[in-house]
Design a protein around this motif. Structure first.
Motif, short mmCIF file in Angstrom:
data_model
loop_
_atom_site.label_atom_id
_atom_site.label_comp_id
_atom_site.label_asym_id
_atom_site.label_seq_id
_atom_site.Cartn_x
_atom_site.Cartn_y
_atom_site.Cartn_z
N PHE A 1 -5.05 7.78 -0.21
CA PHE A 1 -5.98 7.28 0.81
C PHE A 1 -7.11 8.29 1.03
CE2 PHE A 1 -7.43 7.27 5.22
CZ PHE A 1 -7.93 5.99 5.31
N HIS A 2 -6.75 9.56 1.18
CA HIS A 2 -7.76 10.58 1.43
C HIS A 2 -8.67 10.77 0.21
CE1 HIS A 2 -6.34 11.71 5.39
NE2 HIS A 2 -5.11 11.66 4.92
N HIS A 3 -8.10 10.64 -0.97
CA HIS A 3 -8.88 10.74 -2.20
C HIS A 3 -9.90 9.59 -2.27
CE1 HIS A 3 -9.74 11.55 -6.45
NE2 HIS A 3 -9.58 10.25 -6.67
N ASN B 1 0.82 -1.21 0.00
CA ASN B 1 0.00 0.00 0.00
C ASN B 1 0.85 1.25 0.00
OD1 ASN B 1 -1.62 -2.25 1.43
ND2 ASN B 1 -3.18 -0.76 0.89
N THR B 2 1.89 1.27 0.83
CA THR B 2 2.73 2.47 0.96
C THR B 2 3.48 2.76 -0.33
OG1 THR B 2 2.99 2.00 3.32
CG2 THR B 2 4.52 3.55 2.35
N ALA B 3 4.04 1.73 -0.97
CA ALA B 3 4.74 1.92 -2.24
C ALA B 3 3.79 2.37 -3.34
CB ALA B 3 5.47 0.65 -2.64
N THR C 1 0.46 4.92 4.48
CA THR C 1 -0.80 4.80 3.74
C THR C 1 -1.83 5.79 4.23
OG1 THR C 1 -0.44 2.48 3.16
CG2 THR C 1 -2.71 3.25 3.21
N LEU C 2 -2.02 5.85 5.55
CA LEU C 2 -3.06 6.72 6.11
C LEU C 2 -2.77 8.20 5.86
CD1 LEU C 2 -3.86 4.91 9.47
CD2 LEU C 2 -5.22 4.93 7.38
N ASP D 1 -9.63 5.46 11.65
CA ASP D 1 -8.37 4.89 11.17
C ASP D 1 -7.38 4.71 12.31
OD1 ASP D 1 -6.95 7.43 11.43
OD2 ASP D 1 -7.95 8.03 9.58
N GLN D 2 -6.51 3.75 12.14
CA GLN D 2 -5.54 3.40 13.16
C GLN D 2 -4.23 2.97 12.52
OE1 GLN D 2 -5.52 3.30 16.74
NE2 GLN D 2 -3.38 2.95 16.21
N ILE D 3 -3.14 3.61 12.92
CA ILE D 3 -1.81 3.20 12.45
C ILE D 3 -1.42 1.93 13.20
CG2 ILE D 3 0.62 3.83 12.33
CD1 ILE D 3 -0.29 6.77 12.24
#
Length: 262
Positions: free
Chosen positions: A125-127, A74-76, A119-120, A140-142
């Motif tokens: 993610f916000h889009h 997700n992050t990449a 990701t968060l 949401d939770q990291i």
């Protein structure tokens, strides 16, 4: 027919959950899976560092003649896939948290998302949340600390259990009925999640959606391997392959796990 392999990379071993879904849908394809476990997790790295690592992983897979690359992280995806698509000729499939189906199926109007900081905090993610979850409350939770534990083969350990209870409690207190796993490592937490969550909570990941999108793109670009023979899968890691071998055994995966210094 195109017999070149499909490449998959992740910040570590989590993307095996995605590989499993793609391989099940496309059993005739050959796969190269690249686990950058030495640099896991990506979620707390800068966008510049994530892009650098993603480029390195991509070029490794392109040197193996991969016809399509799945960014099983997700992050990449959020930090690098735009650049990768602009600079390389092969198709790229990205990962996106399953917010849309969660928003469609919630009855309480409240959805939990467990994901990495990278990701968060991302624009994507916000889009996605803005476009697909209007009127829905997202808690949401990291998931700090979860990826290293999974990378160490401790997905069901007591330490992991305590962290999950800590992260899930605010979601449950808020009344969520859908929990989105926004990191490809997190499906390996399902044994604990099933134990800790009430039966009415639906847990979603993106593996099947990614598999279907991979199939669709291969069909559109006439890159499918239509051979009747099962395809081979190759698994590479730049850390000790012992835990990779253990996870492959859990998945009943056929294929050799190798250490590669990249």
């Amino acid at each position: 027919m195109n017999t070149n392999p499909i490449g998959i990379f992740d910040s570590g071993l989590g993307g095996l959950s995605v590989w499993k879904d793609i391989q099940k849908l496309l059993p005739n394809e050959e796969f190269y899976y690249l686990a950058d476990s030495r640099n896991a997790p990506y979620g707390d790295k800068s966008p510049e560092e994530i892009l650098r690592l993603s480029i390195k992983n991509t070029e490794f897979l392109l040197n193996l003649n991969c016809k399509l690359i799945v960014v099983a992280c997700n992050t990449a995806t959020t930090n690098a896939i735009g650049y990768l698509r602009e600079h390389y000729a092969v198709p790229f499939i990205g990962i996106e948290p399953a917010i849309k189906p969660a928003a469609l199926h919630t009855k309480t109007g409240k959805v939990g998302v467990l994901a990495t900081k990278g990701t968060l905090g991302s624009t994507l993610f916000h889009h996605t949340a803005r476009n697909h979850a209007a009127g829905i409350t997202i808690i949401d939770q990291i998931g700090t600390g979860l990826v290293p534990l999974i990378e160490e083969g401790k997905a069901t350990s007591e330490t992991t259990r305590k962290l999950l209870i800590k992260y899930l409690t605010p979601m449950l207190d808020a009344g969520v009925d859908q929990i989105v796993l926004g990191c490809t490592h997190y499906p390996f937490l399902m044994p604990l999640l099933k134990e800790l969550l009430p039966a009415n909570i639906n847990v979603l990941d993106c593996g099947l959606a990614v598999a279907r999108q991979t199939q669709k793109v291969l069909e559109e670009k006439q890159l499918l391997n239509s051979s009747p023979n099962p395809g081979l899968s190759h698994f590479y890691t730049n850390k000790s392959p012992d835990i990779l071998k253990k996870m492959l055994k859990q998945l009943n995966a056929q294929g050799e796990a190798k250490f590669v210094d990249f």
